[in-house]
Enzyme design. Structure first.
Site, PDB file in Angstrom:
ATOM      1  CG  ASN A  23     -10.762  68.307 130.156  1.00 10.23           C
ATOM      2  OD1 ASN A  23     -11.039  69.387 129.473  1.00 10.23           O
ATOM      3  ND2 ASN A  23     -10.899  66.972 129.951  1.00 10.23           N
ATOM      4  CG  ASP A 304     -11.018  63.738 126.092  1.00  4.68           C
ATOM      5  OD1 ASP A 304     -12.233  63.736 125.286  1.00  4.68           O
ATOM      6  OD2 ASP A 304     -10.820  64.483 127.054  1.00  4.68           O
TER       7      ASP A 304
HETATM    8  C1  UD1 Z   1     -15.545  65.938 130.203  1.00  6.96           C
HETATM    9  C2  UD1 Z   1     -14.251  66.282 129.560  1.00  6.96           C
HETATM   10  C3  UD1 Z   1     -13.926  65.606 128.159  1.00  6.96           C
HETATM   11  C4  UD1 Z   1     -14.365  64.278 128.131  1.00  6.96           C
HETATM   12  C5  UD1 Z   1     -15.511  63.876 129.028  1.00  6.96           C
HETATM   13  C6  UD1 Z   1     -15.480  62.264 129.090  1.00  6.96           C
HETATM   14  C7  UD1 Z   1     -14.150  68.426 130.477  1.00  6.96           C
HETATM   15  C8  UD1 Z   1     -14.194  69.899 130.296  1.00  6.96           C
HETATM   16  N1  UD1 Z   1     -14.294  67.638 129.541  1.00  6.96           N
HETATM   17  O1  UD1 Z   1     -16.604  66.229 129.379  1.00  6.96           O
HETATM   18  O2  UD1 Z   1     -12.960  66.218 127.579  1.00  6.96           O
HETATM   19  O3  UD1 Z   1     -14.523  63.716 126.801  1.00  6.96           O
HETATM   20  O4  UD1 Z   1     -15.395  64.385 130.388  1.00  6.96           O
HETATM   21  O5  UD1 Z   1     -14.312  62.021 129.854  1.00  6.96           O
HETATM   22  O6  UD1 Z   1     -13.720  67.962 131.448  1.00  6.96           O
HETATM   23  N2  UD1 Z   1     -23.949  62.927 130.136  1.00  6.96           N
HETATM   24  C9  UD1 Z   1     -25.358  62.777 130.295  1.00  6.96           C
HETATM   25  N3  UD1 Z   1     -25.885  63.847 131.147  1.00  6.96           N
HETATM   26  C10 UD1 Z   1     -25.393  64.773 131.680  1.00  6.96           C
HETATM   27  C11 UD1 Z   1     -23.831  64.783 131.675  1.00  6.96           C
HETATM   28  C12 UD1 Z   1     -23.262  63.630 130.904  1.00  6.96           C
HETATM   29  O7  UD1 Z   1     -26.096  62.040 129.633  1.00  6.96           O
HETATM   30  O8  UD1 Z   1     -25.836  65.587 132.329  1.00  6.96           O
HETATM   31  C13 UD1 Z   1     -23.380  61.852 129.367  1.00  6.96           C
HETATM   32  C14 UD1 Z   1     -22.698  62.386 128.255  1.00  6.96           C
HETATM   33  O9  UD1 Z   1     -23.362  62.561 127.157  1.00  6.96           O
HETATM   34  C15 UD1 Z   1     -21.603  61.583 128.006  1.00  6.96           C
HETATM   35  C16 UD1 Z   1     -21.360  60.930 129.437  1.00  6.96           C
HETATM   36  O10 UD1 Z   1     -22.324  61.177 130.207  1.00  6.96           O
HETATM   37  O11 UD1 Z   1     -21.972  60.369 127.103  1.00  6.96           O
HETATM   38  C17 UD1 Z   1     -19.971  61.352 130.067  1.00  6.96           C
HETATM   39  O12 UD1 Z   1     -20.147  62.946 129.961  1.00  6.96           O
HETATM   40  P1  UD1 Z   1     -19.215  63.753 130.996  1.00  6.96           P
HETATM   41  O13 UD1 Z   1     -18.451  62.928 131.878  1.00  6.96           O
HETATM   42  O14 UD1 Z   1     -20.315  64.609 131.713  1.00  6.96           O
HETATM   43  O15 UD1 Z   1     -18.432  64.585 129.978  1.00  6.96           O
HETATM   44  P2  UD1 Z   1     -18.112  66.390 130.063  1.00  6.96           P
HETATM   45  O16 UD1 Z   1     -18.046  66.517 131.458  1.00  6.96           O
HETATM   46  O17 UD1 Z   1     -19.139  67.086 129.165  1.00  6.96           O
END
Ligand code: UD1
Length: 428
Positions: A23, A304
């Site tokens: 990540n 994860d």
């Molecule tokens: C990253 C990790 C992933 C991990 C996740 C949570 C990478 C490439 N991936 O994913 O392995 O499972 O963090 O630790 O680093 N959300 C929203 N709106 C947004 C963005 C996020 O509602 O614009 C929500 C998501 O649906 C989720 C939460 O916020 O419920 C956390 O997501 P986020 O931390 O953004 O995950 P990723 O960065 O995609």
């Protein structure tokens, strides 16, 4: 499709070296594009997501040299008008190209990302962040068109703690005019890693690793060298696998502090975990306690590892409840674990595990990356043969999986394609 054949029942024994963090890697690679010179990233995991990223960068005209565990990236020859679709759908983290290209050129035309299907994964916070910096964002049938005449620093409060949005805003704001403040920022070690690279490139970022990050925009960024932090999720997976097989495994090249929540939970279950400066020894025990696990943003228990720890808890007599507060539908491994004899049901955001049943080898399918890790662990525990299909998901996140498991005494083999593995994986 490729499969992993697991003849389980052997306790894992020995030493395993943990690779660089996936990540981090998938954020550092696009971050490197911001520099006006070559950036070398070291300790790079040789996994599919990294290989795909290298291909995307080449498609954009960047100079990319990808050797073994390092990559040199020079974004100077890149074409700002290049539209990107197709390959970006192969991984979630391709959304970091939005922030990086917006920061570099003031525009990005990159399709919506792919990645594991964990239920809804919106990107509204990324978009809100870019808009706050002065960009116009349009979703043109799946192609995100993000443009700004001038990026201006802003105060941005994230409604939810998001790793992706925090990093993406940081990337875009690095060269914006003035100061950007991200409040309620995510605190994951991978965010600190990206900020460290950007600062070494000449950026002015303070507070990464806390929930308030301050970014003073700079005009130019230079090339540099950077070594990626160890992958705490890969490490956690091997810790759980060692515990589940009642083995004795030492993990090298880890930062024990990044794994505190995992270590604490394993100890609560009854696993013997010993920490040293940059290694961790995990000794499995005969009997385990049922416990509850709730995922939360760092430093909480990582989502994860929610699926892998569920596999371990099937061995603990009693009822364990594993709740995923981050992803509501990250439970597609449950049906497969049931196929192996586990007594688990899903209730809302929780998996309720009635532990203690003997697991049996079965034909199972990895529906996503960490589901695959969970099923692999279950397969390593059972005495019979497990056929794990959908290995391409697991390859996205685990370097040299078969090689590392072999070195720990596991009987595993890959079937279903010509062996292209460098010690088994070569995704570049
Ligand atoms: C990253 C990790 C992933 C991990 C996740 C949570 C990478 C490439 N991936 O994913 O392995 O499972 O963090 O630790 O680093 N959300 C929203 N709106 C947004 C963005 C996020 O509602 O614009 C929500 C998501 O649906 C989720 C939460 O916020 O419920 C956390 O997501 P986020 O931390 O953004 O995950 P990723 O960065 O995609």
């Amino acid at each position: 499709m490729e499969k992993l054949i697991i003849n389980g029942g052997n306790p894992l024994h020995g030493t395993v070296t943990i690779s660089g963090a996936k990540n981090s890697a998938v954020a550092l690679i696009p971050a490197a594009l911001l520099a006006d010179g070559p950036v070398v990233i070291e300790n790079l995991p040789n996994i599919q997501d990294v290989g795909i990223y290298a291909e995307i960068l080449k498609e954009m005209g960047a100079d990319v040299l990808f050797e073994d565990d390092w990559m040199e990236i020079d974004g100077r020859p890149m074409n700002p008008a290049q539209k990107l679709n197709g390959k970006v759908k192969k991984l979630r983290a391709s959304y970091y190209l939005w922030g990086a290209l917006l920061g570099k050129f003031g525009e990005a035309q990159v399709g919506l990302p792919g990645g594991c299907d964990l239920g809804p994964r919106p990107v509204d916070l990324h978009i809100k962040g870019f808009q706050a910096l002065g960009a116009k964002v349009e979703n043109q049938k799946g192609m995100m068109v993000i443009k700004a005449k001038k990026l201006k620093g802003a105060r941005i409060y994230l409604d939810l703690v998001s790793v992706g949005a925090t990093i993406n805003i940081m990337l875009a704001a690095t060269k914006a005019e003035g100061t950007t403040i991200i409040e309620n920022a995510a605190r994951e070690p991978e965010i600190v890693d990206v900020a460290t690279l950007l600062n070494n490139m000449g950026a002015n970022i303070k507070g990464a690793g806390t929930d308030v990050i301050r970014i003073k925009g700079v005009e130019k960024l230079r090339g540099c060298r950077h070594t990626i932090i160890p992958d705490r999720i890969e490490a956690g997976t091997y810790m759980i696998a060692a515990a589940a097989t009642r083995g004795d495994v030492t993990l090298e090249n880890v930062i024990p502090k990044h794994l505190e929540s995992v270590t604490a939970k394993l100890r609560e279950i009854g696993v013997d975990v010993e920490e040293a400066d940059d290694s961790i020894r995990v000794r499995g025990q005969e009997k385990y306690r049922a416990v509850d696990v709730k995922t939360s943003p760092y430093p909480g228990f990582p989502t994860d590892l929610q699926q892998p720890i569920t596999a371990l808890l099937t061995l603990a007599k009693g009822t364990s409840i594993v709740t995923d507060n981050i992803y509501s539908a990250r439970f597609r491994h449950i049906d497969e674990l049931r196929r192996m004899g586990a007594a688990i049901k899903v209730e809302g955001r929780s998996a309720v595990i009635d532990g203690g049943n003997k697991l049996l080898g079965a034909k199972v399918v990895a529906t996503d990356l960490r589901a695959g890790a969970a099923l692999m662990i279950a397969g390593l525990v059972t005495a019979g043969e497990t056929e794990l299909d959908g290995l391409e998901h697991v390859d996205r996140g685990y370097e040299n999986l078969v090689g590392k498991l072999h070195s720990l005494g596991a009987e595993v083999r890959r079937v279903g394609r010509a062996q292209t593995d460098k010690n088994e994986t070569n995704a570049s």
